[in-house]
Design an enzyme around this catalytic site. Structure first.
Site, PDB file in Angstrom:
ATOM      1  CG  PHE A 165      -1.792  -1.155   1.467  1.00  0.00           C
ATOM      2  CD1 PHE A 165      -2.332  -1.870   0.408  1.00  0.00           C
ATOM      3  CD2 PHE A 165      -2.089  -1.566   2.763  1.00  0.00           C
ATOM      4  CE1 PHE A 165      -3.146  -2.976   0.646  1.00  0.00           C
ATOM      5  CE2 PHE A 165      -2.902  -2.662   3.007  1.00  0.00           C
ATOM      6  CZ  PHE A 165      -3.427  -3.375   1.944  1.00  0.00           C
ATOM      7  CB  THR A 167       1.404   6.938  -1.106  1.00  0.00           C
ATOM      8  OG1 THR A 167       0.238   6.461  -0.436  1.00  0.00           O
ATOM      9  CG2 THR A 167       1.056   8.142  -1.967  1.00  0.00           C
ATOM     10  CD  GLU A 250       1.025   9.409   7.193  1.00  0.00           C
ATOM     11  OE1 GLU A 250       1.990   8.909   7.802  1.00  0.00           O
ATOM     12  OE2 GLU A 250       0.358   8.793   6.343  1.00  0.00           O
ATOM     13  CD  GLN A 287     -37.483  23.379   7.885  1.00  0.00           C
ATOM     14  OE1 GLN A 287     -38.275  22.466   8.114  1.00  0.00           O
ATOM     15  NE2 GLN A 287     -37.488  24.513   8.545  1.00  0.00           N
ATOM     16  N   GLY A 347     -28.279  13.564  -5.781  1.00  0.00           N
ATOM     17  CA  GLY A 347     -29.141  12.509  -6.329  1.00  0.00           C
ATOM     18  C   GLY A 347     -28.338  11.582  -7.237  1.00  0.00           C
ATOM     19  N   GLY A 348     -28.944  11.152  -8.343  1.00  0.00           N
ATOM     20  CA  GLY A 348     -28.287  10.212  -9.261  1.00  0.00           C
ATOM     21  C   GLY A 348     -26.968  10.740  -9.788  1.00  0.00           C
TER      22      GLY A 348
HETATM   23  C1  LIG Z   1      -4.247   4.110  -0.686  1.00  0.00           C
HETATM   24  C2  LIG Z   1      -3.355   3.785   0.478  1.00  0.00           C
HETATM   25  C3  LIG Z   1      -2.169   4.477   0.629  1.00  0.00           C
HETATM   26  C4  LIG Z   1      -1.293   4.156   1.684  1.00  0.00           C
HETATM   27  N1  LIG Z   1      -0.069   4.749   1.741  1.00  0.00           N
HETATM   28  C5  LIG Z   1       0.864   4.247   2.618  1.00  0.00           C
HETATM   29  C6  LIG Z   1       2.220   4.697   2.569  1.00  0.00           C
HETATM   30  O1  LIG Z   1       2.591   5.568   1.769  1.00  0.00           O
HETATM   31  N2  LIG Z   1       3.106   4.133   3.420  1.00  0.00           N
HETATM   32  C7  LIG Z   1       2.753   3.167   4.319  1.00  0.00           C
HETATM   33  O2  LIG Z   1       3.616   2.703   5.054  1.00  0.00           O
HETATM   34  N3  LIG Z   1       1.472   2.728   4.385  1.00  0.00           N
HETATM   35  C8  LIG Z   1       0.530   3.241   3.561  1.00  0.00           C
HETATM   36  N4  LIG Z   1      -0.773   2.783   3.611  1.00  0.00           N
HETATM   37  C9  LIG Z   1      -1.131   1.770   4.592  1.00  0.00           C
HETATM   38  C10 LIG Z   1      -2.030   2.261   5.725  1.00  0.00           C
HETATM   39  O3  LIG Z   1      -1.295   3.093   6.584  1.00  0.00           O
HETATM   40  C11 LIG Z   1      -2.571   0.991   6.424  1.00  0.00           C
HETATM   41  O4  LIG Z   1      -3.530   0.439   5.548  1.00  0.00           O
HETATM   42  C12 LIG Z   1      -3.171   1.281   7.773  1.00  0.00           C
HETATM   43  O5  LIG Z   1      -2.183   1.655   8.695  1.00  0.00           O
HETATM   44  C13 LIG Z   1      -3.902   0.055   8.353  1.00  0.00           C
HETATM   45  O6  LIG Z   1      -3.115  -1.095   8.258  1.00  0.00           O
HETATM   46  P1  LIG Z   1      -3.733  -2.446   7.611  1.00  0.00           P
HETATM   47  O7  LIG Z   1      -4.347  -2.057   6.336  1.00  0.00           O
HETATM   48  O8  LIG Z   1      -2.712  -3.474   7.611  1.00  0.00           O
HETATM   49  O9  LIG Z   1      -4.931  -2.837   8.579  1.00  0.00           O
HETATM   50  P2  LIG Z   1      -4.784  -3.748   9.939  1.00  0.00           P
HETATM   51  O10 LIG Z   1      -3.681  -3.230  10.770  1.00  0.00           O
HETATM   52  O11 LIG Z   1      -4.753  -5.175   9.491  1.00  0.00           O
HETATM   53  O12 LIG Z   1      -6.172  -3.440  10.602  1.00  0.00           O
HETATM   54  C14 LIG Z   1      -7.398  -4.044  10.177  1.00  0.00           C
HETATM   55  C15 LIG Z   1      -8.518  -3.544  11.089  1.00  0.00           C
HETATM   56  O13 LIG Z   1      -8.247  -3.927  12.445  1.00  0.00           O
HETATM   57  C16 LIG Z   1      -8.272  -2.784  13.270  1.00  0.00           C
HETATM   58  N5  LIG Z   1      -7.265  -2.923  14.354  1.00  0.00           N
HETATM   59  C17 LIG Z   1      -5.967  -3.299  14.229  1.00  0.00           C
HETATM   60  N6  LIG Z   1      -5.363  -3.240  15.421  1.00  0.00           N
HETATM   61  C18 LIG Z   1      -6.276  -2.796  16.304  1.00  0.00           C
HETATM   62  C19 LIG Z   1      -6.268  -2.511  17.707  1.00  0.00           C
HETATM   63  N7  LIG Z   1      -5.155  -2.635  18.446  1.00  0.00           N
HETATM   64  N8  LIG Z   1      -7.402  -2.080  18.291  1.00  0.00           N
HETATM   65  C20 LIG Z   1      -8.540  -1.925  17.573  1.00  0.00           C
HETATM   66  N9  LIG Z   1      -8.612  -2.170  16.248  1.00  0.00           N
HETATM   67  C21 LIG Z   1      -7.503  -2.599  15.622  1.00  0.00           C
HETATM   68  C22 LIG Z   1      -7.905  -1.619  12.360  1.00  0.00           C
HETATM   69  O14 LIG Z   1      -8.336  -0.374  12.905  1.00  0.00           O
HETATM   70  C23 LIG Z   1      -8.639  -2.010  11.094  1.00  0.00           C
HETATM   71  O15 LIG Z   1      -9.982  -1.640  11.214  1.00  0.00           O
HETATM   72  C24 LIG Z   1      -1.670   3.148   2.610  1.00  0.00           C
HETATM   73  C25 LIG Z   1      -2.902   2.479   2.469  1.00  0.00           C
HETATM   74  C26 LIG Z   1      -3.719   2.761   1.394  1.00  0.00           C
HETATM   75  C27 LIG Z   1      -4.980   1.965   1.232  1.00  0.00           C
END
Ligand SMILES: Cc1cc2nc3c(=O)[nH]c(=O)nc-3n(C[C@H](O)[C@H](O)[C@H](O)COP(=O)(O)OP(=O)(O)OC[C@H]3O[C@@H](n4cnc5c(N)ncnc54)[C@H](O)[C@@H]3O)c2cc1C
Length: 386
Positions: A165, A167, A250, A287, A347-348
């Protein structure tokens, strides 16, 4: 409608200098970006020369030291640039164009003079693209659990593992990368600057996404990449702390961008509600529509004022982890409602491609996931206040 600078409420934050910058950025975005955004979004990319154009006008270097090509700007210059680039209407384009804003701060704060000459100046000048690699396929929230290893071999580290993921992950020239140099947990992580032409470095195809189409998001693989020890940022095994500092700016930026998504939805909704007729009168005459718009404006006002106040505190040197997490979450909650309601007002047409609110609805969805999820922000807030 008044903009942030024109609105007298916000003049306590913005000066005449900020106004001039805002006008320069707005003119640039209107001329060089807005006319092409739909095309770039559909193509899933934008011309690389845009980085140079942005840099030549000094918009890349706002936050960076003059010594390395920047202009040492304050937080509100940053805000002006972030808000006005958001006016192009593609937040994915902004994410890739400014991916250095999440990649360079650890180099600025903890890097050596040689690292700054080699990896900071050329990015500020628009000649190189910088990305940040923290998230791995096995998880992004649990940064302390990351698995990519960097094993010392003389004056190099041998890096193995993968990131996802990321960027600017496809077109970046350098990656500020979190790797495991020590034992388990947060005390075993370092930050390395990895050049993307290093043998053993490869990327996936661009990942196809719900939103942020113009942004090149990718997976990155390290197969025994030899990275000079001289590319380590700061001390070995201190990378987790450096990255936690980095997350603060960030997240504050994400709050600012998210408020801008709300601002654009509000502006579009006001325009459309006055133009669109149903049952023989403009829908602004109902409203229920007026109240939707009133609530949008109220929520946005609260979110923006909170974010600006916090930015002023951060600008004054305060470290506000709890409030930064609150601001990000609040801006996201507000934008979730505003993007939903704006689409409803359209809307649409709100569901049809080529319509700005349709893109904003999709682009907004990542804001409460990237840079630390809503749940992780709430973990931080609750840990600090309970
Ligand atoms: C378009 C895009 C751009 C991005 N750009 C970058 C980038 O440039 N560099 C980079 O390093 N990353 C990047 N990311 C990654 C992004 O930071 C992660 O997707 C994010 O930190 C969540 O990690 P994960 O997707 O692995 O989810 P997970 O960590 O697997 O989490 C899944 C779910 O579990 C929940 N969860 C996890 N742990 C806990 C906890 N302790 N308590 C409660 N809930 C929890 C989370 O909130 C989430 O709802 C990007 C992601 C996207 C989609």
């Amino acid at each position: 409608m008044e903009t942030q600078t024109e609105n007298r409420t916000y003049q306590k934050y913005f000066t005449k200098q900020h106004d001039l910058l805002r006008k320069a950025v707005r003119d640039f975005v209107k001329k060089e970006m807005t006319p092409y955004v739909d095309e770039w979004e559909e193509a899933g990319e934008y011309p690389r020369e845009l980085h140079k154009k942005v840099a030549d006008l000094g918009f890349n270097g706002i936050a960076y030291p003059t010594e390395y090509g920047g202009s040492d700007g304050d937080w509100f210059e940053h805000i002006v640039v972030t808000e006005e680039f958001g006016r192009c209407g593609s937040f994915g384009l902004c994410a890739s164009l400014f991916s250095h804003s999440i990649s360079l701060p650890p180099i600025v704060k903890h890097g050596t003079h040689e690292q700054k000459e080699k990896f900071l100046r050329p990015v500020v000048e628009g000649g190189r693209i910088a990305a940040l690699g923290v998230t791995e396929p096995s998880g992004g929230s649990d940064v302390a659990g990351l698995k990519t290893t960097a094993v010392r071999d003389g004056d190099h580290y041998i890096v193995n593992g993968s990131k996802t993921f990321i960027t600017s992950g496809i077109y970046a020239d350098q990656l500020t990368c979190a790797v495991r140099t020590g034992g388990e947990g947060h005390g075993g992580i370092s930050l390395l600057i990895i050049e993307t032409d290093t043998p053993g470095y490869s990327t996936s195809e661009k990942l196809k996404k719900m939103g942020w189409w113009a942004s090149d998001t990718g997976e990155i693989y390290f197969d025994s990449c030899r990275v000079p020890v001289a590319n380590r940022i700061g001390e070995e095994n201190k990378g987790f702390y450096y990255q936690m500092e980095n997350f603060q700016s960030e997240r504050l930026f994400m709050a600012i961008q998210t408020n801008m998504i709300s601002q654009l939805c509000l502006e579009e909704s006001i325009k459309y509600a006055k133009e669109r007729e149903a049952f023989g009168k403009p829908i602004a005459g109902f409203q229920v529509t007026r109240h939707k718009i009133a609530e949008m404006a109220t929520l946005l006002e609260a979110s923006r004022e909170f974010t600006y106040r916090l930015a002023a505190q951060v600008d004054a040197g305060e470290y506000k982890v709890t409030e930064v997490s609150m601001a990000k979450n609040f801006a996201c909650q507000v934008a979730d409602k505003i993007t939903f309601d704006a689409t409803q007002i359209f809307g649409g047409y709100g569901f049809i491609r080529g319509n700005l609110v349709e893109r904003l609805y999709r682009d907004n969805r990542i804001m409460s996931i990237g840079g630390g999820t809503t749940e992780i922000m709430n973990e931080i807030i609750s840990k600090n206040i309970l």
